[in-house]
Enzyme design. Structure first.
Site, PDB file in Angstrom:
ATOM      1  N   LYS A  36      -0.911 -71.052  35.763  1.00 44.06           N
ATOM      2  CA  LYS A  36      -2.238 -71.023  35.123  1.00 44.06           C
ATOM      3  C   LYS A  36      -2.599 -72.404  34.568  1.00 44.06           C
ATOM      4  O   LYS A  36      -3.720 -72.887  34.777  1.00 44.06           O
ATOM      5  CB  LYS A  36      -2.216 -69.990  33.989  1.00 44.06           C
ATOM      6  N   ASN A  37      -1.644 -73.034  33.879  1.00 41.25           N
ATOM      7  CA  ASN A  37      -1.968 -74.303  33.220  1.00 41.25           C
ATOM      8  C   ASN A  37      -2.093 -75.482  34.179  1.00 41.25           C
ATOM      9  O   ASN A  37      -2.553 -76.552  33.787  1.00 41.25           O
ATOM     10  CB  ASN A  37      -0.936 -74.629  32.131  1.00 41.25           C
ATOM     11  N   ARG A  97      -9.991 -71.745  25.133  1.00 43.17           N
ATOM     12  CA  ARG A  97     -10.048 -73.132  24.668  1.00 43.17           C
ATOM     13  C   ARG A  97     -10.030 -74.127  25.830  1.00 43.17           C
ATOM     14  O   ARG A  97     -10.614 -75.195  25.758  1.00 43.17           O
ATOM     15  CB  ARG A  97      -8.814 -73.459  23.815  1.00 43.17           C
ATOM     16  N   CYS A 108      -8.253 -70.693  16.540  1.00 39.19           N
ATOM     17  CA  CYS A 108      -7.369 -70.242  17.600  1.00 39.19           C
ATOM     18  C   CYS A 108      -6.151 -69.645  16.927  1.00 39.19           C
ATOM     19  O   CYS A 108      -5.705 -70.140  15.905  1.00 39.19           O
ATOM     20  CB  CYS A 108      -6.991 -71.447  18.453  1.00 39.19           C
ATOM     21  N   ARG A 145      -5.452 -76.650  16.378  1.00 41.81           N
ATOM     22  CA  ARG A 145      -5.653 -77.181  17.735  1.00 41.81           C
ATOM     23  C   ARG A 145      -6.968 -77.949  17.907  1.00 41.81           C
ATOM     24  O   ARG A 145      -7.870 -77.524  18.637  1.00 41.81           O
ATOM     25  CB  ARG A 145      -5.563 -76.062  18.773  1.00 41.81           C
ATOM     26  N   PRO A 146      -7.083 -79.080  17.250  1.00 38.80           N
ATOM     27  CA  PRO A 146      -8.315 -79.862  17.378  1.00 38.80           C
ATOM     28  C   PRO A 146      -8.438 -80.536  18.753  1.00 38.80           C
ATOM     29  O   PRO A 146      -7.478 -80.552  19.523  1.00 38.80           O
ATOM     30  CB  PRO A 146      -8.154 -80.921  16.285  1.00 38.80           C
ATOM     31  N   LEU A 189      -8.561 -85.970  19.751  1.00 37.79           N
ATOM     32  CA  LEU A 189      -8.002 -87.038  20.593  1.00 37.79           C
ATOM     33  C   LEU A 189      -8.765 -87.158  21.919  1.00 37.79           C
ATOM     34  O   LEU A 189      -8.938 -88.261  22.441  1.00 37.79           O
ATOM     35  CB  LEU A 189      -6.511 -86.790  20.856  1.00 37.79           C
ATOM     36  N   ASP A 198       5.690 -73.143  24.874  1.00 37.06           N
ATOM     37  CA  ASP A 198       5.252 -71.907  25.515  1.00 37.06           C
ATOM     38  C   ASP A 198       6.413 -70.955  25.834  1.00 37.06           C
ATOM     39  O   ASP A 198       6.183 -69.840  26.307  1.00 37.06           O
ATOM     40  CB  ASP A 198       4.473 -72.215  26.805  1.00 37.06           C
ATOM     41  N   LEU A 213       5.230 -78.229  17.691  1.00 41.48           N
ATOM     42  CA  LEU A 213       3.927 -78.597  18.248  1.00 41.48           C
ATOM     43  C   LEU A 213       2.765 -77.873  17.596  1.00 41.48           C
ATOM     44  O   LEU A 213       1.705 -78.456  17.381  1.00 41.48           O
ATOM     45  CB  LEU A 213       3.910 -78.376  19.759  1.00 41.48           C
ATOM     46  N   ARG A 261      -4.350 -62.676  30.156  1.00 45.43           N
ATOM     47  CA  ARG A 261      -4.862 -64.042  30.298  1.00 45.43           C
ATOM     48  C   ARG A 261      -3.934 -64.889  31.168  1.00 45.43           C
ATOM     49  O   ARG A 261      -4.393 -65.841  31.809  1.00 45.43           O
ATOM     50  CB  ARG A 261      -4.985 -64.714  28.921  1.00 45.43           C
TER      51      ARG A 261
HETATM   52  C1  UD1 Z   1      -1.441 -77.234  26.499  1.00 43.37           C
HETATM   53  C2  UD1 Z   1      -1.186 -75.904  27.179  1.00 43.37           C
HETATM   54  C3  UD1 Z   1      -0.511 -74.935  26.207  1.00 43.37           C
HETATM   55  C4  UD1 Z   1       0.740 -75.581  25.616  1.00 43.37           C
HETATM   56  C5  UD1 Z   1       0.441 -76.957  25.047  1.00 43.37           C
HETATM   57  C6  UD1 Z   1       1.690 -77.706  24.623  1.00 43.37           C
HETATM   58  C7  UD1 Z   1      -2.970 -75.754  28.800  1.00 43.37           C
HETATM   59  C8  UD1 Z   1      -4.247 -75.097  29.210  1.00 43.37           C
HETATM   60  N1  UD1 Z   1      -2.454 -75.363  27.626  1.00 43.37           N
HETATM   61  O1  UD1 Z   1      -2.331 -76.972  25.414  1.00 43.37           O
HETATM   62  O2  UD1 Z   1      -0.166 -73.749  26.905  1.00 43.37           O
HETATM   63  O3  UD1 Z   1       1.245 -74.752  24.584  1.00 43.37           O
HETATM   64  O4  UD1 Z   1      -0.228 -77.773  26.028  1.00 43.37           O
HETATM   65  O5  UD1 Z   1       2.567 -77.831  25.669  1.00 43.37           O
HETATM   66  O6  UD1 Z   1      -2.413 -76.560  29.520  1.00 43.37           O
HETATM   67  N2  UD1 Z   1      -3.672 -82.270  19.229  1.00 43.37           N
HETATM   68  C9  UD1 Z   1      -4.475 -82.930  18.313  1.00 43.37           C
HETATM   69  N3  UD1 Z   1      -5.688 -83.405  18.725  1.00 43.37           N
HETATM   70  C10 UD1 Z   1      -6.137 -83.243  20.007  1.00 43.37           C
HETATM   71  C11 UD1 Z   1      -5.322 -82.585  20.938  1.00 43.37           C
HETATM   72  C12 UD1 Z   1      -4.092 -82.097  20.529  1.00 43.37           C
HETATM   73  O7  UD1 Z   1      -4.100 -83.078  17.149  1.00 43.37           O
HETATM   74  O8  UD1 Z   1      -7.256 -83.711  20.303  1.00 43.37           O
HETATM   75  C13 UD1 Z   1      -2.356 -81.742  18.814  1.00 43.37           C
HETATM   76  C14 UD1 Z   1      -2.283 -80.213  18.875  1.00 43.37           C
HETATM   77  O9  UD1 Z   1      -2.802 -79.605  17.705  1.00 43.37           O
HETATM   78  C15 UD1 Z   1      -0.794 -79.985  19.051  1.00 43.37           C
HETATM   79  C16 UD1 Z   1      -0.364 -81.180  19.915  1.00 43.37           C
HETATM   80  O10 UD1 Z   1      -1.380 -82.168  19.753  1.00 43.37           O
HETATM   81  O11 UD1 Z   1      -0.124 -80.057  17.815  1.00 43.37           O
HETATM   82  C17 UD1 Z   1      -0.190 -80.887  21.382  1.00 43.37           C
HETATM   83  O12 UD1 Z   1      -1.299 -80.166  21.855  1.00 43.37           O
HETATM   84  P1  UD1 Z   1      -1.825 -80.286  23.355  1.00 43.37           P
HETATM   85  O13 UD1 Z   1      -0.776 -80.857  24.232  1.00 43.37           O
HETATM   86  O14 UD1 Z   1      -3.157 -80.933  23.348  1.00 43.37           O
HETATM   87  O15 UD1 Z   1      -2.030 -78.741  23.727  1.00 43.37           O
HETATM   88  P2  UD1 Z   1      -3.109 -78.194  24.723  1.00 43.37           P
HETATM   89  O16 UD1 Z   1      -3.391 -79.219  25.748  1.00 43.37           O
HETATM   90  O17 UD1 Z   1      -4.231 -77.582  23.976  1.00 43.37           O
END
Ligand code: UD1
Length: 422
Positions: free
Chosen positions: A22-23, A93, A117, A122-123, A126, A308, A330, A401
């Site tokens: 899925k991802n 998301r 969420c 989960r902002p 970045l 995950d 994370l 999902r």
């Molecule tokens: C993706 C995966 C999710 C997995 C996660 C971590 C998809 C669709 N989802 O989620 O299943 O659990 O990676 O392996 O691929 N962060 C910020 N600011 C940002 C973006 C992220 O602070 O703009 C933080 C998040 O809150 C978190 C960390 O960075 O603590 C990692 O998150 P991220 O890798 O972005 O997760 P997703 O891409 O949402």
């Protein structure tokens, strides 16, 4: 609403075929916004999140045809709309993944802010900061991210403060049609990010550093890419979850259509617990442990132990002889399964982001539990497989999902599972 009824302690055995990831499929579907041709995609998992993104792409003006249960032909040449509305984004998301490709192709787009969420804040700061560095003007208005880049995005050097999977994917797609070269430093290296980069490379994109933490992309200056057909990589998290089903019942189980190297951290944790692992080209077999040993794990970015898989291993820890420690690094709120596992008789204490699980084999008892997010729900399914009696797992739309044909696959290995209306 539906719920799952599982009668535990059935003897499991046999094989499970793993679906497409899925991802990986989500960013790859979004990336077709960058294509000038129709693209055939195979091994697409038939799960709700994928159908949600397809619906969003359709709302933007794309068309697709399901060529089989797990393949589609998608054409994005008729996209005329660049707004991803709240009603779609609130359900998933990962809809944020259309931001980078829409902005780089059209120079403008609006995406609803993902909002709250279940697993934490989960902002997307970045993603936005990086796009601004590439020349985008970003405004947040009435719950929407409004992004414009009238003359296209410009290449830039992006240093991510934190490793972000969808953030890296969004910027790779934004950089693809940008003017000039983009360097992404501290990029994510997950296999799903790697496949996205490889598909774009096959489509003619000049991209280097695939699979490393420094990716360099020479943008095409808004020239669309000529995609080749591709097949989605196997879902390493689904694979890990079914291996946990074998482990929690301490039985032999084989999974097929899998890439073992994507699961190194997970497989070595199984071995640490006393299970044996056999691998070949595209299968993994887990063999029972004489005595399931407790473990310590810390979730981290790939190639470390995946967040995950944390919930599933916590369920597994309830069957170990002794005390296991799980550290979630994370996401701050990814312990929603703990209260439900406690209801089933687990002994877990939480302090900050550390969980201590005192395992006692065969002590869980079936009861009513609530699924709260995708992976937390799969931990409840695992616990139910080994619990005494009947477990009813409510709100299973979370499982739908991301797990394709869950009941069919579980029944195929001997589980007693059925879906009912509330
Ligand atoms: C993706 C995966 C999710 C997995 C996660 C971590 C998809 C669709 N989802 O989620 O299943 O659990 O990676 O392996 O691929 N962060 C910020 N600011 C940002 C973006 C992220 O602070 O703009 C933080 C998040 O809150 C978190 C960390 O960075 O603590 C990692 O998150 P991220 O890798 O972005 O997760 P997703 O891409 O949402």
């Amino acid at each position: 609403m539906k719920y799952l009824k599982i009668i535990g302690q059935q003897p499991l055995q046999g094989e499970v075929k793993i679906s497409g990831a899925k991802n990986a499929a989500l960013p790859l579907l979004a990336s077709t916004i960058l294509a000038k041709n129709s693209v055939n995609i195979d091994n697409l998992p038939n799960v709700v999140d994928i159908n949600t993104l397809l619906k969003l792409l359709e709302m933007l003006g794309s068309s697709f045809e399901k060529t089989s249960n797990n393949s589609i032909c998608i054409n994005t040449s008729n996209i005329h709309e660049t707004k991803a509305t709240y009603d779609i984004v609130k359900t998933m998301r990962a809809s944020i993944l259309v931001l980078g490709p829409l902005l780089s192709r059209f120079g403008h787009c609006e995406v609803s802010l993902p909002g709250g969420c279940a697993i934490g804040q989960r902002p997307v700061d970045l993603h936005l900061k990086a796009l601004e560095q590439m020349g985008a003007i970003i405004e947040i208005k009435a719950g929407y991210i409004i992004a414009t880049a009238p003359n296209g995005l410009k290449g830039a050097t992006i240093v991510f403060d934190k490793i972000t999977v969808t953030g890296t994917e969004n910027i790779v797609m934004a950089a693809a049609l940008a003017h000039g070269t983009t360097k992404i430093i501290n990029a994510a290296k997950e296999p799903e990010v790697v496949q996205l980069c490889e598909v774009l490379k096959e489509a003619g994109l000049d991209i280097k550093g695939i699979g490393t933490n420094e990716i360099e992309i020479v943008g095409t200056a808004q020239k669309l890419l000529e995609f080749k057909d591709f097949s989605i990589i196997p879902d390493r998290i689904e694979a890990g979850t079914y291996l946990c089903a074998g482990a929690i019942c301490n039985t032999k189980l084989k999974i097929t259509n899998v890439v073992a190297s994507h699961l190194d951290a997970v497989l070595s944790k199984f071995e640490e617990m006393g299970f044996s692992i056999q691998k070949d080209a595209n299968t993994i077999t887990i063999l029972p442990a004489q005595k399931i040993k407790p473990f310590k794990l810390t979730t981290t970015e790939y190639p470390g132990f995946p967040t995950d898989m944390q919930a599933q291993f916590m369920a597994l820890a309830t069957q170990a002889h002794g005390v296991s420690i799980v550290d979630e690094n994370l996401f701050e709120n990814r312990y929603m399964h703990v209260n439900e596992l406690l209801r089933m008789g687990a002994d877990i204490t939480l302090k900050g982001h550390t969980a201590t699980i005192t395992g006692t084999p065969n002590e869980l008892t079936g009861t009513d539990v609530m699924a709260t997010d995708l992976r937390a729900s799969s931990a409840l399914v695992l616990a139910a497989l080994v619990a005494k009696g009947e477990t009813n797992i409510h709100r299973i739309y979370h499982l739908d999902r991301g797990y394709e044909k869950l009941e069919e696959k579980l029944e195929g290995i001997g589980a007693n599972v059925a879906r009912f209306d509330e």
